[in-house]
Design a protein around this motif. Structure first.
Motif, PDB file in Angstrom:
ATOM      1  N   SER A 516      -3.901  -3.114  -0.670  1.00 36.98           N
ATOM      2  CA  SER A 516      -5.032  -3.007   0.441  1.00 36.98           C
ATOM      3  C   SER A 516      -3.897  -2.608   1.771  1.00 36.98           C
ATOM      4  CB  SER A 516      -5.985  -4.006   0.659  1.00 36.98           C
ATOM      5  OG  SER A 516      -6.809  -4.075  -0.211  1.00 36.98           O
ATOM      6  N   GLN A 517      -2.945  -3.624   1.738  1.00 32.60           N
ATOM      7  CA  GLN A 517      -1.889  -3.592   3.099  1.00 32.60           C
ATOM      8  C   GLN A 517      -1.210  -2.136   2.797  1.00 32.60           C
ATOM      9  OE1 GLN A 517       0.383  -7.169   2.699  1.00 32.60           O
ATOM     10  NE2 GLN A 517      -1.256  -8.384   3.907  1.00 32.60           N
ATOM     11  N   LEU A 518      -0.976  -1.908   1.552  1.00 31.43           N
ATOM     12  CA  LEU A 518      -0.035  -0.574   1.359  1.00 31.43           C
ATOM     13  C   LEU A 518      -1.319   0.716   1.707  1.00 31.43           C
ATOM     14  CD1 LEU A 518       1.596  -1.303  -1.701  1.00 31.43           C
ATOM     15  CD2 LEU A 518       2.665  -0.901   0.254  1.00 31.43           C
ATOM     16  N   MET A 519      -2.487   0.597   1.273  1.00 36.26           N
ATOM     17  CA  MET A 519      -3.228   1.646   1.603  1.00 36.26           C
ATOM     18  C   MET A 519      -3.384   1.727   3.188  1.00 36.26           C
ATOM     19  SD  MET A 519      -4.547   3.296  -1.017  1.00 36.26           S
ATOM     20  CE  MET A 519      -6.411   3.568  -0.551  1.00 36.26           C
ATOM     21  N   ASN A 520      -3.569   0.590   3.906  1.00 35.99           N
ATOM     22  CA  ASN A 520      -3.567   0.632   5.430  1.00 35.99           C
ATOM     23  C   ASN A 520      -2.469   1.419   5.946  1.00 35.99           C
ATOM     24  OD1 ASN A 520      -6.086  -0.502   5.263  1.00 35.99           O
ATOM     25  ND2 ASN A 520      -5.528  -2.479   5.390  1.00 35.99           N
TER      26      ASN A 520
END
Length: 681
Positions: A516-520
């Motif tokens: 999720s952090q990478l997506m953000n």
């Protein structure tokens, strides 16, 4: 050993029914932190808090905090420093109306941070998550009203990426400074510069006596507040290093036969020894049944904290708590412990930068650890030491025995953000070298649980359901996709699903958060994201190229076709890990000649963990040529050189020609293909 003090506070949690809710006086007294009247429990706990040794130096500490930027508090176990000193710092910030910030106190253990926050919230008579809170990896329980926060040391470091000078804090407490974790050492080094930039900031270092001299040398002339330790009765029982395990078990049984009251705490070198000791003591307990009270072995781990509380409440049995060095500083060890048996040994993972691998070593504990363990039996118990203190020294800090590259990259980022150099207490020898070489670091722990005896075959069968023919990295993607699918199943929880397949639920949750952090991040920098296409030939190729872009230094070749892999970067031989799909199903998949791997561990029979098949052509396309040309001579390198010079690797040849024309091999450090989209698996 800061958090084992006052564990009996929670034992008496019931208020007396007739107790005056106003406390000691007739008028209602308001809590300055939330404006509400104090409860009767607050006064009950306050009465006990004032009996703690640290209260003897409260006035001295508060005066030092007002007049100095930096204060060192040296106190041993059961002094109350980890619970009381942070509360006094919160009162200090409150007196200034928080104009310089709030209070943060670091811990080296995440469960300890949670337990301390819950306990201090109870003592301050406030709600957890409001005035008092905690932040640990993947979890935060704080709000804008939180004035006292318990952080793990690595989480405070992470916060410095966005706030390099920690400007939201007026007081920073570094607890357990004597443990010398990597994160704690970095904080101790960075705070020296931060104090110069922020004259209003206060820093409090909480430590044991062994560490005070080193801290005073590092920071100069600063106030030192010391509390004397309660004397512990120590019984020497020397034994050879070969029979310490059985000697410890015999001693436990001897203590039990004396019928003296009190539980026993035993320190072993490793979790494997704890498991063996638990099994042996269970057998011995059944033999003694009827002659003596029941002997209950309890293996201490995070999943057994409730069991620990339940077992310790039994009055008709003697509990034997079996643990390793990780439990030296855990506050929930019961006050019922009257006997400590210390084998004096520990197993540690030590990093070898030459071969870029960790190895497990058996070594004596440090003098500091020995004193911590003795204090667990003080003041009325006994500590049995199965070693001679003549051979004890101070163990090197973790920062000198760990892979320093991720830390160096972090410090480089802080330097760019405006913070000066880190003033290490013990400077790593390869500090600058780490900044000049390509590297990678793991962002997620292993998702495989180690099966207990009797379940090995079932665990292997479960892993086999996820194995992918392209390699272990693709197997991990299969596991993650199945985990996400389990979250949509109505009849089973993800936790139970993970348990059924011998998978670590917390590790998979971590992977989910990281994704999720990478997506953000990709969304924030407006980088287009393609639709998932896992399983296609193009996607498989792209995954392998991405792996080689970061792990090009971790490539190996099977030199004899039987699984003996030659690691190109340092010429060591290794095998794939038994959990690997190539180890478990080599008869079906066959062994690939070339692999890229995540980790190489000397202590586990020279095993490579998480390996996937690659082609030598792909390696030559992705690895920087300056790295290839600096590989040590080997047959495998000669094979690659032939391939590089042939027509079989045209892209590689183009890279070589470009590099030679420009005269700069570093210009070929990037891959030849470029893509305008990112694919998140």
């Amino acid at each position: 050993m800061s958090t084992s003090e006052d564990a009996d506070f929670f034992a008496d949690s019931e208020e007396s029914p007739g107790e005056d809710c106003a406390g000691f006086g007739g008028d209602l007294e308001l809590n300055p932190f939330d404006g509400l009247p104090f409860s009767s429990r607050y006064y009950k706990l306050l009465k006990k808090r004032k009996t703690l040794p640290v209260w003897k130096v409260r006035s001295q500490f508060e005066e030092s905090l007002v007049n100095n930027q930096l204060v060192v508090v040296s106190a041993t176990a059961k002094s109350g420093r980890s619970t009381q000193v942070p509360q006094w710092c919160a009162e200090f910030c409150l007196s200034a109306q928080y104009q310089h910030g709030m209070v943060v106190c670091t811990q080296t253990n995440k469960q300890q941070a949670v337990d301390l926050a819950l306990r201090v919230a109870d003592e301050m008579d406030v709600n957890i998550g409001h005035e008092v809170g905690y932040t640990i990896p993947m979890e935060t329980c704080c709000s804008s009203d939180t004035v006292l926060r318990y952080y793990t040391d690595d989480m405070l470091l992470r916060e410095m990426m966005s706030d390099p000078f920690l400007e939201q804090y007026g007081v920073i407490l570094i607890d357990q400074a004597h443990e010398r974790t990597v994160s704690t050492d970095i904080l101790l080094g960075l705070l020296k510069d931060i104090l110069l930039q922020r004259p209003e900031l206060r820093v409090v270092l909480l430590t044991l006596p062994h560490m005070t001299k080193k801290l005073l040398r590092h920071y100069g002339s600063i106030p030192l507040i010391s509390l004397e330790a309660s004397p512990a009765e120590v019984v020497k029982s020397n034994c050879s290093s070969e029979d310490y395990f059985l000697s410890a078990l015999r001693l436990v049984l001897d203590i039990h036969r004396t019928k003296e009251s009190g539980d026993v705490l035993v320190f072993f070198a490793s979790a494997e020894e704890v498991s063996r000791a638990c099994s042996i003591l269970q057998i011995e307990s059944s033999r003694l049944r009827g002659k003596l009270d029941q002997l209950v072995p309890v293996s201490l781990c995070s999943s057994q904290r409730e069991l620990l509380t339940e077992q310790s409440s039994s009055t008709k049995s003697r509990n034997v708590f079996l643990c390793t060095q990780q439990w030296e500083d855990v506050w929930c060890i019961p006050q019922s412990v009257s006997f400590v048996v210390d084998t004096g040994l520990q197993k540690k993972m030590v990093y070898n930068p030459r071969v870029r691998a960790y190895s497990e070593v058996l070594q004596p504990i440090s003098l500091c650890q020995a004193d911590i363990r003795k204090q667990l039996s003080a003041p009325s118990g006994k500590c049995f030491c199965l070693y001679s203190e003549d051979g004890l020294t101070e163990n090197p800090p973790q920062i000198l025995e760990s892979n320093f590259t991720p830390t160096a990259l972090f410090l480089k980022r802080l330097e760019i953000a405006g913070l000066g150099q880190c003033h290490f207490i013990d400077r790593p020898g390869d500090f600058r070298g780490c900044l000049t070489r390509n590297n990678e670091f793991a962002v997620s722990p292993s998702c495989f649980l180690k099966p207990s005896s009797g379940t090995t075959h079932e665990a292997a069968r479960c892993r086999g359901k996820f194995q992918h023919p392209e390699g272990d990295h693709f197997t991990l993607i299969n596991i993650y996709n199945a985990f996400k699918q389990s979250q949509r199943e109505p009849y089973i929880t993800p936790e139970k699903w993970c348990q059924n397949y011998f998978l670590d639920h917390s590790a998979l949750k971590t992977a989910d958060v990281i994704r999720s952090q990478l997506m953000n991040t990709l969304n924030r920098i407006e980088l287009p994201i393609s639709e998932p296409s896992f399983g296609t030939k193009t996607n498989t190729c792209n995954i392998k190229r991405a792996l080689l872009a970061g792990f090009f230094m971790q490539v190996a070749r099977d030199v004899d076709g039987s699984g003996n892999y030659f690691i190109l970067s340092h010429k060591h031989m290794a095998q794939v890990h038994p959990f690997s799909c190539y180890g478990a199903q080599a008869h079906k998949l066959g062994l690939p000649e070339w692999v890229v791997f995540n980790e190489y561990t000397l202590s586990e029979n020279n095993c490579m963990k998480t390996a996937s098949e690659i082609s030598p052509q792909m390696f030559l396309q992705m690895a920087p040529l300056y790295y290839f040309y600096n590989l040590p001579p080997s047959e495998s390198k000669d094979m690659l050189q032939v391939l590089l010079d042939s027509d079989g690797c045209s892209n590689c040849k183009e890279k070589t020609q470009t590099a030679r024309m420009s005269g700069d091999a570093n210009s070929c450090a990037t891959a030849t293909q470029s893509h305008d989209r990112c694919a998140i698996q």
